[in-house]
Write a protein that holds these residues in place. Structure first.
Motif, short mmCIF file in Angstrom:
data_model
loop_
_atom_site.label_atom_id
_atom_site.label_comp_id
_atom_site.label_asym_id
_atom_site.label_seq_id
_atom_site.Cartn_x
_atom_site.Cartn_y
_atom_site.Cartn_z
N LYS A 67 0.83 -1.21 0.00
CA LYS A 67 0.00 0.00 0.00
C LYS A 67 0.86 1.26 0.00
N ASP A 68 1.87 1.30 0.88
CA ASP A 68 2.75 2.48 0.98
C ASP A 68 3.52 2.72 -0.32
N GLU A 69 4.08 1.66 -0.89
CA GLU A 69 4.87 1.81 -2.12
C GLU A 69 3.99 2.20 -3.31
N CYS A 70 2.79 1.64 -3.38
CA CYS A 70 1.89 2.00 -4.46
C CYS A 70 1.45 3.46 -4.33
N ASP A 71 1.15 3.89 -3.11
CA ASP A 71 0.81 5.29 -2.88
C ASP A 71 1.95 6.20 -3.31
N LYS A 72 3.18 5.82 -2.95
CA LYS A 72 4.36 6.62 -3.26
C LYS A 72 4.57 6.75 -4.77
N HIS A 73 4.23 5.71 -5.53
CA HIS A 73 4.44 5.72 -6.97
C HIS A 73 3.17 6.07 -7.76
N GLY A 74 2.11 6.46 -7.06
CA GLY A 74 0.90 6.93 -7.74
C GLY A 74 -0.05 5.85 -8.21
N TYR A 75 0.06 4.65 -7.65
CA TYR A 75 -0.85 3.56 -8.02
C TYR A 75 -1.93 3.43 -6.96
N GLU A 76 -3.18 3.44 -7.38
CA GLU A 76 -4.31 3.42 -6.45
C GLU A 76 -4.61 2.01 -5.94
N VAL A 77 -4.71 1.90 -4.62
CA VAL A 77 -5.20 0.66 -4.00
C VAL A 77 -6.70 0.83 -3.85
N LYS A 78 -7.46 0.02 -4.57
CA LYS A 78 -8.92 0.17 -4.56
C LYS A 78 -9.54 -0.41 -3.30
N SER A 79 -9.06 -1.57 -2.86
CA SER A 79 -9.59 -2.16 -1.62
C SER A 79 -8.65 -3.23 -1.11
N VAL A 80 -8.82 -3.53 0.18
CA VAL A 80 -8.06 -4.58 0.84
C VAL A 80 -9.06 -5.43 1.61
N GLU A 81 -8.97 -6.74 1.44
CA GLU A 81 -9.87 -7.68 2.13
C GLU A 81 -9.05 -8.66 2.96
N GLY A 82 -9.62 -9.09 4.08
CA GLY A 82 -8.99 -10.14 4.88
C GLY A 82 -8.05 -9.63 5.96
N LEU A 83 -8.26 -8.44 6.45
CA LEU A 83 -7.34 -7.88 7.44
C LEU A 83 -7.52 -8.44 8.85
N ARG A 84 -8.69 -8.90 9.19
CA ARG A 84 -8.93 -9.39 10.56
C ARG A 84 -8.95 -10.91 10.61
N ASP A 85 -8.09 -11.46 11.43
CA ASP A 85 -8.07 -12.90 11.70
C ASP A 85 -8.12 -13.73 10.42
N SER A 86 -7.39 -13.31 9.44
CA SER A 86 -7.39 -14.02 8.17
C SER A 86 -6.02 -14.59 7.87
N LYS A 87 -5.99 -15.63 7.08
CA LYS A 87 -4.74 -16.22 6.65
C LYS A 87 -4.52 -15.94 5.16
N TRP A 88 -5.32 -15.00 4.62
CA TRP A 88 -5.25 -14.63 3.22
C TRP A 88 -5.69 -13.17 3.11
N ILE A 89 -4.82 -12.32 2.61
CA ILE A 89 -5.16 -10.92 2.37
C ILE A 89 -5.17 -10.69 0.87
N LEU A 90 -6.21 -10.04 0.40
CA LEU A 90 -6.35 -9.72 -1.02
C LEU A 90 -6.29 -8.21 -1.17
N ILE A 91 -5.49 -7.75 -2.11
CA ILE A 91 -5.37 -6.31 -2.40
C ILE A 91 -5.79 -6.09 -3.85
N ASP A 92 -6.79 -5.26 -4.06
CA ASP A 92 -7.29 -4.94 -5.39
C ASP A 92 -6.65 -3.63 -5.85
N LEU A 93 -5.85 -3.73 -6.90
CA LEU A 93 -5.22 -2.54 -7.50
C LEU A 93 -5.76 -2.32 -8.91
#
Length: 115
Positions: A53-79
């Motif tokens: 997320k930080d690196e994409c923000d720094k380079h101007g790439y939008e992170v649309k959403s993040v799923e699976g942050l709580r008690d998950s064993k799989w995180i999905l990031i939609d760019l």
């Protein structure tokens, strides 16, 4: 730096393992690429997610959403055109997306990794 390079380097910088990129253009009208990686524990999964997320923000790439942050064993990031999957090892093995999408071409990320 391309968006894919930014993501792969952000994963690699936080010690993600088994980084794999799959070309999904022939399978999906919504996104072009899956990028998968493995984290050794929950804390590392979150560190990898935050670094992407930080690196994409720094380079101007939008992170649309993040799923699976709580008690998950799989995180999905939609760019948008790229979807990132950060797994704990057992979860990655369980879902085995590489086998599910085994007929799709792989993108070589070796040159994007730190030596």
């Amino acid at each position: 730096m391309t968006k894919l390079e930014c993501i792969v380097k952000a994963m690699d910088d936080k010690l993600a393992t088994h980084i794999t990129a799959i070309d999904m253009r022939d399978a999906s009208p919504i996104f072009d690429t899956f990028v998968l990686c493995t984290a050794s524990n929950d804390r590392l999964m979150h560190a990898i997610q935050q670094n992407i997320k930080d690196e994409c923000d720094k380079h101007g790439y939008e992170v649309k959403s993040v799923e699976g942050l709580r008690d998950s064993k799989w995180i999905l990031i939609d760019l948008g055109d790229i979807v990132c999957h950060i797994f704990e090892a057992s979860e990655r093995e369980n879902y085995n997306l590489e086998k599910l999408w085994g007929d799709m071409p792989r993108i070589n990320v070796e040159g994007m990794l730190a030596k």
